[in-house]
Design a protein around this motif. Structure first.
Motif, PDB file in Angstrom:
ATOM      1  N   ILE A  55     -58.593 -11.837  -1.271  1.00 54.87           N
ATOM      2  CA  ILE A  55     -57.954 -11.126  -0.248  1.00 54.87           C
ATOM      3  C   ILE A  55     -56.582 -12.556   0.325  1.00 54.87           C
ATOM      4  CG2 ILE A  55     -57.613 -10.442   1.939  1.00 54.87           C
ATOM      5  CD1 ILE A  55     -60.611  -9.008   1.711  1.00 54.87           C
ATOM      6  N   ARG A  56     -55.911 -12.090   0.066  1.00 57.82           N
ATOM      7  CA  ARG A  56     -54.258 -12.787   0.999  1.00 57.82           C
ATOM      8  C   ARG A  56     -54.214 -13.269   2.266  1.00 57.82           C
ATOM      9  NH1 ARG A  56     -51.138 -15.675  -2.971  1.00 57.82           N
ATOM     10  NH2 ARG A  56     -53.009 -15.792  -5.039  1.00 57.82           N
ATOM     11  N   VAL A  57     -54.180 -14.086   2.900  1.00 57.27           N
ATOM     12  CA  VAL A  57     -54.427 -13.879   4.625  1.00 57.27           C
ATOM     13  C   VAL A  57     -53.115 -14.986   5.100  1.00 57.27           C
ATOM     14  CG1 VAL A  57     -55.046 -14.288   6.672  1.00 57.27           C
ATOM     15  CG2 VAL A  57     -56.835 -14.212   4.903  1.00 57.27           C
ATOM     16  N   PHE A  58     -51.986 -14.848   5.174  1.00 56.87           N
ATOM     17  CA  PHE A  58     -50.671 -14.961   5.705  1.00 56.87           C
ATOM     18  C   PHE A  58     -50.743 -15.120   7.335  1.00 56.87           C
ATOM     19  CE2 PHE A  58     -50.031 -13.536   1.119  1.00 56.87           C
ATOM     20  CZ  PHE A  58     -49.279 -15.038   0.441  1.00 56.87           C
ATOM     21  N   PRO A  59     -49.530 -16.565   7.574  1.00 60.11           N
ATOM     22  CA  PRO A  59     -49.652 -16.336   8.989  1.00 60.11           C
ATOM     23  C   PRO A  59     -48.842 -14.406   9.224  1.00 60.11           C
ATOM     24  CG  PRO A  59     -48.296 -17.722   8.247  1.00 60.11           C
ATOM     25  CD  PRO A  59     -49.321 -17.280   6.781  1.00 60.11           C
ATOM     26  N   GLU A  60     -49.186 -14.368  10.555  1.00 58.07           N
ATOM     27  CA  GLU A  60     -47.862 -12.955  11.046  1.00 58.07           C
ATOM     28  C   GLU A  60     -47.051 -12.111  10.860  1.00 58.07           C
ATOM     29  OE1 GLU A  60     -48.924 -11.806  14.777  1.00 58.07           O
ATOM     30  OE2 GLU A  60     -49.677 -10.195  14.497  1.00 58.07           O
ATOM     31  N   VAL A  76     -61.882 -16.720   9.672  1.00 57.07           N
ATOM     32  CA  VAL A  76     -62.241 -15.829   8.461  1.00 57.07           C
ATOM     33  C   VAL A  76     -63.301 -14.735   7.857  1.00 57.07           C
ATOM     34  CG1 VAL A  76     -60.651 -15.085   6.011  1.00 57.07           C
ATOM     35  CG2 VAL A  76     -59.026 -15.723   7.496  1.00 57.07           C
ATOM     36  N   LYS A  77     -63.720 -16.713   7.767  1.00 58.98           N
ATOM     37  CA  LYS A  77     -65.184 -16.546   7.051  1.00 58.98           C
ATOM     38  C   LYS A  77     -66.384 -16.028   7.562  1.00 58.98           C
ATOM     39  CE  LYS A  77     -65.875 -21.078   4.212  1.00 58.98           C
ATOM     40  NZ  LYS A  77     -66.208 -22.450   4.563  1.00 58.98           N
ATOM     41  N   VAL A  79     -65.778 -13.502   9.579  1.00 57.99           N
ATOM     42  CA  VAL A  79     -66.084 -11.527   9.664  1.00 57.99           C
ATOM     43  C   VAL A  79     -66.953 -11.689   8.309  1.00 57.99           C
ATOM     44  CG1 VAL A  79     -64.394  -9.604   8.174  1.00 57.99           C
ATOM     45  CG2 VAL A  79     -63.235 -12.393   9.814  1.00 57.99           C
ATOM     46  N   ALA A  80     -68.011 -10.785   8.500  1.00 61.37           N
ATOM     47  CA  ALA A  80     -68.726 -10.623   8.197  1.00 61.37           C
ATOM     48  C   ALA A  80     -67.972  -9.554   6.557  1.00 61.37           C
ATOM     49  CB  ALA A  80     -69.253  -8.981   8.887  1.00 61.37           C
ATOM     50  N   GLY A  81     -68.268  -9.554   5.422  1.00 61.29           N
ATOM     51  CA  GLY A  81     -68.428  -9.090   4.289  1.00 61.29           C
ATOM     52  C   GLY A  81     -67.448 -10.124   3.867  1.00 61.29           C
ATOM     53  N   VAL A  82     -66.953 -11.214   4.062  1.00 62.06           N
ATOM     54  CA  VAL A  82     -66.693 -12.523   3.294  1.00 62.06           C
ATOM     55  C   VAL A  82     -66.659 -13.316   2.844  1.00 62.06           C
ATOM     56  CG1 VAL A  82     -64.818 -14.857   3.516  1.00 62.06           C
ATOM     57  CG2 VAL A  82     -64.271 -12.047   4.888  1.00 62.06           C
ATOM     58  N   ALA A  83     -67.505 -13.751   2.070  1.00 57.04           N
ATOM     59  CA  ALA A  83     -68.238 -14.810   0.951  1.00 57.04           C
ATOM     60  C   ALA A  83     -68.184 -16.017   0.570  1.00 57.04           C
ATOM     61  CB  ALA A  83     -67.928 -14.127  -0.293  1.00 57.04           C
ATOM     62  N   ASP A  84     -66.493 -16.532   1.158  1.00 54.72           N
ATOM     63  CA  ASP A  84     -65.742 -17.578   1.804  1.00 54.72           C
ATOM     64  C   ASP A  84     -64.635 -17.510   1.745  1.00 54.72           C
ATOM     65  OD1 ASP A  84     -65.931 -20.296   1.401  1.00 54.72           O
ATOM     66  OD2 ASP A  84     -66.039 -20.600  -1.083  1.00 54.72           O
ATOM     67  N   ALA A  85     -64.427 -18.403   2.453  1.00 52.54           N
ATOM     68  CA  ALA A  85     -62.399 -18.483   1.888  1.00 52.54           C
ATOM     69  C   ALA A  85     -62.531 -20.086   2.452  1.00 52.54           C
ATOM     70  CB  ALA A  85     -62.130 -17.607   3.703  1.00 52.54           C
ATOM     71  N   LEU A 212     -57.258 -17.484   1.217  1.00 50.02           N
ATOM     72  CA  LEU A 212     -57.515 -17.367   0.607  1.00 50.02           C
ATOM     73  C   LEU A 212     -59.280 -17.032   0.628  1.00 50.02           C
ATOM     74  CD1 LEU A 212     -56.653 -18.307  -3.426  1.00 50.02           C
ATOM     75  CD2 LEU A 212     -55.933 -16.329  -1.839  1.00 50.02           C
ATOM     76  N   ALA A 213     -59.339 -15.112   0.612  1.00 54.03           N
ATOM     77  CA  ALA A 213     -61.184 -14.619   1.033  1.00 54.03           C
ATOM     78  C   ALA A 213     -61.689 -14.050  -0.116  1.00 54.03           C
ATOM     79  CB  ALA A 213     -60.431 -13.722   2.410  1.00 54.03           C
ATOM     80  N   VAL A 214     -63.109 -14.292  -0.800  1.00 51.73           N
ATOM     81  CA  VAL A 214     -63.289 -14.064  -1.322  1.00 51.73           C
ATOM     82  C   VAL A 214     -64.377 -13.094  -0.438  1.00 51.73           C
ATOM     83  CG1 VAL A 214     -64.500 -14.757  -3.060  1.00 51.73           C
ATOM     84  CG2 VAL A 214     -62.911 -16.523  -2.181  1.00 51.73           C
ATOM     85  N   PRO A 215     -64.359 -11.849  -1.320  1.00 55.49           N
ATOM     86  CA  PRO A 215     -65.318 -10.516  -0.258  1.00 55.49           C
ATOM     87  C   PRO A 215     -66.322 -11.002  -1.148  1.00 55.49           C
ATOM     88  CG  PRO A 215     -63.525  -9.825  -1.597  1.00 55.49           C
ATOM     89  CD  PRO A 215     -63.686 -10.591  -1.612  1.00 55.49           C
ATOM     90  N   ASP A 216     -67.824 -10.738  -0.119  1.00 57.13           N
ATOM     91  CA  ASP A 216     -68.900 -10.392  -0.492  1.00 57.13           C
ATOM     92  C   ASP A 216     -69.116  -9.590  -2.250  1.00 57.13           C
ATOM     93  OD1 ASP A 216     -71.201 -12.220   0.406  1.00 57.13           O
ATOM     94  OD2 ASP A 216     -70.744 -11.267   2.376  1.00 57.13           O
TER      95      ASP A 216
END
Lengths: 384, 231
Positions: A55-60, A76-77, A79-85, A212-216
């Protein structure tokens, strides 16, 4: 009947040649423009498949316009469900000459995150960056080719820093430690450097371009994407699906532009077939009248004239494919030395071209054939 | 006598020239029997060419009907016309009208192609006909390489290709010298003696004099219909 069609075509060599050339030019355009659009489609497909799980996280505020503080990475890290960011800093390799279609880009990432970022991309030589590497870099295959660099060589990277009203360009040499294999994605145009070095070099403090957020495993990326947006302030997320949609939309426009230009060229070729056929039909008015007097049926004459037009279409298509293919081949070869590839001639494109040129030939033969077939034998035979 | 091959009944054709009607044919009737060799003569504008195009289904009459081999061809629809043309009628034209890009053999072959005759049979028949016309050594020549007389003989062979009920010849000797003319007329005569019905339209009296029946036309009507004695 085919031998007669063939005879008629070869009878007027120059005219037939020019007509075929007209169609060939059209199909040439289809191949070149279509090849370009096919290449972009492929590149984006591969790029997306490399980053599809993140998942890509951009500034607003806008894409790359603003900066994200690295503290957001931790948020971001959490947040539940995020494996890595992890944060990524992206900048143009040479800010003074932005290349056509994006050009080469410097990508700053924490060396430990490389396996996640690049998945199973391998190196053709050298090694990946490691923790503690300084002004070192791993190059994408296209960049390495463009500057003719190997592991151990140096590459100059420029940065533009705004100081008061003027901007000053800094340049610095980085040592190449590795070169990646060709991936067919935008990583081929990447210059990978450690994130901390990138932040220092570009004077970006502790900010990044995006996260970049890697989901579980077993976590739905769409849901997670929304959750991140809710939990972290002042950010915007792009789930893999959203990203795909976004890119597809811009690709559709691009494809439409290239394809319509090519189709226009091909239609002009089709008109030249129609013109030739009309001329040749009116020249042979008497011949068709005679054939009717000999008992030729309407379909016999339709078959003959449309067959002629169709053959010209097919020949034009083949010539166009050969010509376009050759140009694309040499252009790709030339561009590869500059670090980019612009065209891919796919089987799909070849099939479309040949079907299109035949269809064009038949379609533009329709009206002349109709004129020939409805000719009254009486009128035709009187005509001297 | 048996059934006529060609039967013309009350044939009339009126053209409109602007607002003035021109009566090209007025109520023409006659019969032609198998093996007849007849000529239609008359000055220009007497209606003979109009008449020929009616018989040949190249034009439609205003009134009246034409029967060939018992079929009322003047009633044929546009989709039937090609079949009748190729099965019942053989055309010979003044300007030969061979297709310039095709050889003599292919020109004869073409007529049979439209009749969907199989390839081997077509070739056999074309060679046979051209040999009969004395062109066995000219078969692969194109029309431009043939003399007028030779071209006309190719055209006659082509007209014969589908074994038509009747051959319609429109001024077949209009473009050849007198020697060739005689040769062509003799050739047609020979064919008629073998049972081929032939109708010639001409204004050359030397040609009509050699036919067995002369129909003289004037102002769209039959002026006289005479059997030539001595044949």
């Amino acid at each position: 009947m085919f031998d007669i069609i063939f005879r008629n075509i070869t009878q007027r060599k120059l005219r037939t040649g020019l007509t075929i050339f007209g169609i060939a030019l059209g199909i040439f355009a289809v191949i070149v423009m279509g090849g370009m659009s096919e290449h972009f489609n492929q590149t984006f497909d591969k790029s997306i498949s490399l980053t599809a799980d993140k998942i890509r996280v951009f500034p607003e505020i806008g894409f790359g316009g603003g900066n994200l503080n690295e503290s957001k990475v931790r948020e971001v890290k959490r947040v539940a469900g995020v494996a890595d960011a992890y944060g990524v800093l992206q900048a143009a390799l040479d800010p003074e000459s932005l290349g056509f279609f994006g050009g080469d880009a410097v990508i700053g990432v924490d060396p430990e995150k490389f396996p996640s970022l690049l998945k199973d991309t391998r190196l053709s030589e050298g090694r990946f960056l490691a923790f503690g590497d300084g002004y070192r870099t791993v190059l994408g295959s296209s960049v390495a080719r463009e500057f003719n660099l190997k592991a151990g060589d140096e590459i100059q990277i420029k940065s533009k820093r705004v100081q008061r009203a003027s901007s000053i360009t800094h340049a610095r040499n980085f040592t190449v430690v590795g070169v990646m294999e060709y991936t067919g994605s935008f990583f081929d145009n990447g210059v990978l450097i450690p994130l901390n070095i990138a932040q220092k070099f570009y004077d970006r403090g502790d900010t990044v371009s995006f996260i970049l957020a890697v989901p579980d495993p077993n976590v739905d990326a769409e849901d997670l994407s929304k959750r991140i947006e809710l939990n972290v302030e002042n950010i915007k997320t792009f789930s893999p699906e959203q990203l795909r949609k976004q890119i597809e939309q811009s690709l559709i426009v691009f494809t439409l532009i290239t394809i319509s230009a090519a189709v226009l060229a091909a239609i002009i070729g089709g008109l030249s077939v129609m013109n030739t056929m009309l001329m040749s039909v009116s020249e042979r008015t008497k011949e068709f009248g005679l054939m009717k007097a000999l008992g030729a049926q309407t379909q016999d004459i339709l078959y003959m004239t449309m067959g002629e037009a169709a053959i010209m279409g097919v020949l034009g298509g083949i010539c166009g494919i050969i010509g376009g293919g050759a140009l694309v081949y040499y252009l790709n070869d030339f561009l590869a030395s500059k670090g980019t590839v612009l065209f891919s001639v796919t089987p799909r494109l070849l099939v479309i071209s040949i079907v299109f040129s035949t269809f064009l030939g038949v379609l533009s033969g329709l009206y002349p054939a109709y004129r020939a077939a409805k000719m009254s034998p009486m009128e035709a035979l009187r005509y001297e | 006598m048996n059934e006529p091959i060609l039967s013309v009944r009350g044939l009339s054709k009126t053209y409109m020239q602007g607002k003035i009607p021109v009566h090209a044919l007025r109520d023409v009737s006659f019969d032609v029997y198998k093996g007849e060799f007849l000529s239609i003569v008359g000055p220009s504008g007497s209606g003979k060419s109009t008449f020929l195009s009616m018989i040949g289904l190249l034009d439609k009459p205003t009134k009246g009907s034409v029967y060939i081999d018992g079929i009322e061809v003047t009633r044929a629809t546009d989709s039937d016309a090609p079949r009748i043309r190729r099965e019942k009628i053989g055309f010979v034209f003044q300007h030969f009208n061979l297709i310039p890009t095709l050889s003599a053999l292919e020109n004869v072959d073409l007529a049979m192609r439209f009749a969907r005759v199989p390839k081997t049979k077509r070739r056999e028949r074309a060679v046979e006909l051209l040999t009969q016309m004395g062109l066995s050594d000219r078969m692969n020549h194109r029309p431009s390489e043939l003399s007028g007389g030779e071209q006309q003989r190719v055209a006659i062979a082509r007209a014969m290709a589908n074994k038509p009920a009747i051959i319609l010849a429109d001024e077949p000797t209009g473009e050849v010298d007198t020697k060739t003319r005689d040769m062509i007329v003799e050739l047609l005569r020979g064919l008629s003696e073998n049972g081929q019905t032939i109708l010639i339209v001409t204004h050359d009296t030397a040609v009509s004099a050699r036919t067995k029946r002369i129909i003289r036309m004037l102002d769209g009507m039959i002026e006289s219909d005479t059997k030539v004695e001595g044949y």
